[in-house]
Scaffold this motif. Structure first.
Motif, PDB file in Angstrom:
ATOM      1  N   MET A  88       0.830  -1.220   0.000  1.00  0.00           N
ATOM      2  CA  MET A  88       0.000   0.000   0.000  1.00  0.00           C
ATOM      3  C   MET A  88       0.862   1.267   0.000  1.00  0.00           C
ATOM      4  O   MET A  88       0.589   2.224  -0.722  1.00  0.00           O
ATOM      5  CB  MET A  88      -0.942   0.019   1.206  1.00  0.00           C
ATOM      6  CG  MET A  88      -1.922  -1.134   1.264  1.00  0.00           C
ATOM      7  SD  MET A  88      -2.985  -1.241  -0.202  1.00  0.00           S
ATOM      8  CE  MET A  88      -4.217  -0.034   0.194  1.00  0.00           C
ATOM      9  N   ARG A  89       1.906   1.256   0.805  1.00  0.00           N
ATOM     10  CA  ARG A  89       2.755   2.451   0.887  1.00  0.00           C
ATOM     11  C   ARG A  89       3.560   2.648  -0.406  1.00  0.00           C
ATOM     12  O   ARG A  89       3.706   3.774  -0.873  1.00  0.00           O
ATOM     13  CB  ARG A  89       3.697   2.352   2.092  1.00  0.00           C
ATOM     14  CG  ARG A  89       2.959   2.364   3.418  1.00  0.00           C
ATOM     15  CD  ARG A  89       3.926   2.284   4.580  1.00  0.00           C
ATOM     16  NE  ARG A  89       3.230   1.981   5.829  1.00  0.00           N
ATOM     17  CZ  ARG A  89       3.843   1.776   6.986  1.00  0.00           C
ATOM     18  NH1 ARG A  89       5.162   1.843   7.056  1.00  0.00           N
ATOM     19  NH2 ARG A  89       3.151   1.494   8.078  1.00  0.00           N
ATOM     20  N   ARG A  90       4.065   1.556  -0.963  1.00  0.00           N
ATOM     21  CA  ARG A  90       4.831   1.648  -2.209  1.00  0.00           C
ATOM     22  C   ARG A  90       3.948   2.205  -3.338  1.00  0.00           C
ATOM     23  O   ARG A  90       4.369   3.079  -4.108  1.00  0.00           O
ATOM     24  CB  ARG A  90       5.366   0.257  -2.586  1.00  0.00           C
ATOM     25  CG  ARG A  90       6.213   0.263  -3.855  1.00  0.00           C
ATOM     26  CD  ARG A  90       6.542  -1.164  -4.283  1.00  0.00           C
ATOM     27  NE  ARG A  90       7.143  -1.155  -5.611  1.00  0.00           N
ATOM     28  CZ  ARG A  90       8.410  -1.436  -5.862  1.00  0.00           C
ATOM     29  NH1 ARG A  90       9.230  -1.736  -4.869  1.00  0.00           N
ATOM     30  NH2 ARG A  90       8.873  -1.405  -7.097  1.00  0.00           N
ATOM     31  N   THR A  91       2.713   1.706  -3.417  1.00  0.00           N
ATOM     32  CA  THR A  91       1.770   2.161  -4.445  1.00  0.00           C
ATOM     33  C   THR A  91       1.469   3.648  -4.269  1.00  0.00           C
ATOM     34  O   THR A  91       1.421   4.407  -5.248  1.00  0.00           O
ATOM     35  CB  THR A  91       0.454   1.349  -4.364  1.00  0.00           C
ATOM     36  OG1 THR A  91       0.760  -0.037  -4.457  1.00  0.00           O
ATOM     37  CG2 THR A  91      -0.510   1.732  -5.468  1.00  0.00           C
ATOM     38  N   ALA A  92       1.290   4.066  -3.012  1.00  0.00           N
ATOM     39  CA  ALA A  92       0.988   5.476  -2.735  1.00  0.00           C
ATOM     40  C   ALA A  92       2.146   6.378  -3.150  1.00  0.00           C
ATOM     41  O   ALA A  92       1.939   7.459  -3.718  1.00  0.00           O
ATOM     42  CB  ALA A  92       0.690   5.650  -1.251  1.00  0.00           C
ATOM     43  N   PHE A  93       3.377   5.940  -2.875  1.00  0.00           N
ATOM     44  CA  PHE A  93       4.564   6.702  -3.262  1.00  0.00           C
ATOM     45  C   PHE A  93       4.615   6.876  -4.792  1.00  0.00           C
ATOM     46  O   PHE A  93       4.794   7.982  -5.298  1.00  0.00           O
ATOM     47  CB  PHE A  93       5.822   5.986  -2.766  1.00  0.00           C
ATOM     48  CG  PHE A  93       7.108   6.544  -3.317  1.00  0.00           C
ATOM     49  CD1 PHE A  93       7.641   7.718  -2.809  1.00  0.00           C
ATOM     50  CD2 PHE A  93       7.787   5.889  -4.341  1.00  0.00           C
ATOM     51  CE1 PHE A  93       8.836   8.227  -3.309  1.00  0.00           C
ATOM     52  CE2 PHE A  93       8.979   6.393  -4.846  1.00  0.00           C
ATOM     53  CZ  PHE A  93       9.501   7.569  -4.329  1.00  0.00           C
ATOM     54  N   ALA A  94       4.410   5.758  -5.508  1.00  0.00           N
ATOM     55  CA  ALA A  94       4.445   5.797  -6.975  1.00  0.00           C
ATOM     56  C   ALA A  94       3.347   6.714  -7.518  1.00  0.00           C
ATOM     57  O   ALA A  94       3.585   7.512  -8.440  1.00  0.00           O
ATOM     58  CB  ALA A  94       4.290   4.383  -7.531  1.00  0.00           C
ATOM     59  N   ASP A  95       2.151   6.637  -6.930  1.00  0.00           N
ATOM     60  CA  ASP A  95       1.026   7.468  -7.385  1.00  0.00           C
ATOM     61  C   ASP A  95       1.296   8.955  -7.125  1.00  0.00           C
ATOM     62  O   ASP A  95       0.999   9.805  -7.971  1.00  0.00           O
ATOM     63  CB  ASP A  95      -0.270   7.047  -6.676  1.00  0.00           C
ATOM     64  CG  ASP A  95      -0.782   5.696  -7.164  1.00  0.00           C
ATOM     65  OD1 ASP A  95      -0.213   5.167  -8.135  1.00  0.00           O
ATOM     66  OD2 ASP A  95      -1.748   5.179  -6.564  1.00  0.00           O
ATOM     67  N   ALA A  96       1.861   9.267  -5.949  1.00  0.00           N
ATOM     68  CA  ALA A  96       2.146  10.673  -5.619  1.00  0.00           C
ATOM     69  C   ALA A  96       3.177  11.241  -6.585  1.00  0.00           C
ATOM     70  O   ALA A  96       3.065  12.390  -7.033  1.00  0.00           O
ATOM     71  CB  ALA A  96       2.644  10.783  -4.179  1.00  0.00           C
ATOM     72  N   CYS A  97       4.174  10.425  -6.936  1.00  0.00           N
ATOM     73  CA  CYS A  97       5.200  10.873  -7.886  1.00  0.00           C
ATOM     74  C   CYS A  97       4.593  11.084  -9.274  1.00  0.00           C
ATOM     75  O   CYS A  97       4.858  12.100  -9.935  1.00  0.00           O
ATOM     76  CB  CYS A  97       6.338   9.854  -7.961  1.00  0.00           C
ATOM     77  SG  CYS A  97       7.325   9.791  -6.446  1.00  0.00           S
ATOM     78  N   ALA A  98       3.760  10.143  -9.709  1.00  0.00           N
ATOM     79  CA  ALA A  98       3.114  10.257 -11.023  1.00  0.00           C
ATOM     80  C   ALA A  98       2.255  11.514 -11.080  1.00  0.00           C
ATOM     81  O   ALA A  98       2.283  12.262 -12.068  1.00  0.00           O
ATOM     82  CB  ALA A  98       2.260   9.013 -11.288  1.00  0.00           C
ATOM     83  N   ASP A  99       1.503  11.789  -9.992  1.00  0.00           N
ATOM     84  CA  ASP A  99       0.629  12.968  -9.951  1.00  0.00           C
ATOM     85  C   ASP A  99       1.429  14.265  -9.946  1.00  0.00           C
ATOM     86  O   ASP A  99       0.921  15.316 -10.342  1.00  0.00           O
ATOM     87  CB  ASP A  99      -0.293  12.908  -8.722  1.00  0.00           C
ATOM     88  CG  ASP A  99      -1.308  11.771  -8.830  1.00  0.00           C
ATOM     89  OD1 ASP A  99      -1.446  11.201  -9.925  1.00  0.00           O
ATOM     90  OD2 ASP A  99      -1.948  11.433  -7.809  1.00  0.00           O
TER      91      ASP A  99
END
Length: 228
Positions: A198-209
């Motif tokens: 969950m945390r890894r996915t959130a990090f990737a999503d925040a970077c993409a955004d």
């Protein structure tokens, strides 16, 4: 001066001293209804004599052990330590004690302890501070004849208390990315769904955004320790 007699007293002696029936003392010890006046009297006599009720006798009488099995991944984790402290004080306030089992992050031992606790009514309930969830976990939990609450992970169809790991990490990453342009994420194994995936996915999503591209070097896997 009161003399502490301790183990030589029994429930009949308490009843005789208080001038009440044995059944009234039994109800008092098992949190049943006893009038305020008699409750105070029995309480005073128990205090004076130092009477300690037999745990085994109470278990036989009520079918309750007044013990809760708590399975934790490791003893030296700051967050787990705080959770255990909270659990212990809350249970103590309700007359329960904790039987603590630590697995040293070995998921097969989690399953083993769940099985041990379910045998011969060892405990009245189980709290599992979980890291991973395997088919063996589900099997062991479904075999339990006592209630279980899972902490730290969200498992379908179970009583769980868990954090919103995705949005917590997303907010932290977004805050960092107001200034940082080369972020790196160090996480734990993805089998740990909450702290890993969950945390890894959130990090990737925040970077993409934030319009930041990431390559494989931006991700590292560590152990669940501060040193790592």
């Amino acid at each position: 001066h009161h003399v502490r007699i301790g183990g030589s007293m029994d429930i009949n002696d308490i009843a005789r001293k208080a001038g009440v029936s044995r059944a009234t003392v039994s109800r008092y010890l098992n949190d049943g209804y006893v009038s305020k006046e008699k409750r105070e009297l029995i309480g005073r006599i128990i205090e004076e004599t130092g009477y300690v009720p037999s745990h085994q006798a109470q278990t036989l009488r009520t079918g309750k052990t007044k013990l809760i099995g708590v399975v934790i991944p490791k003893i030296n984790s700051h967050s787990v330590g705080r959770m255990v402290a909270g659990i212990t004080s809350m249970l103590a306030a309700h007359g329960y004690q904790v039987l603590l089992a630590t697995t040293d992050n070995d998921e097969s031992r989690e399953v083993e302890y769940l099985s041990i606790f379910s045998e011969r009514n060892q405990v009245d309930g189980v709290i599992l501070i979980a890291t991973v969830f395997t088919p063996a976990h589900r099997q062991a939990i479904e075999a339990l004849s006592i209630p279980i609450v899972v902490l730290g992970q969200q498992f379908k169809d179970m009583s769980c208390v868990y954090q919103d790991d995705y949005h917590a990490l997303y907010e932290i990453a977004r805050s960092c990315l107001e200034k940082a342009r080369k972020p790196v994420y160090i996480g734990v194994r993805e089998g740990d769904v909450a702290a890993g995936m969950m945390r890894r996915t959130a990090f990737a999503d925040a970077c993409a955004d934030a319009g930041i591209g990431l390559d494989d070097d931006a991700f590292e896997t560590g152990e669940v320790t501060t040193d790592s």
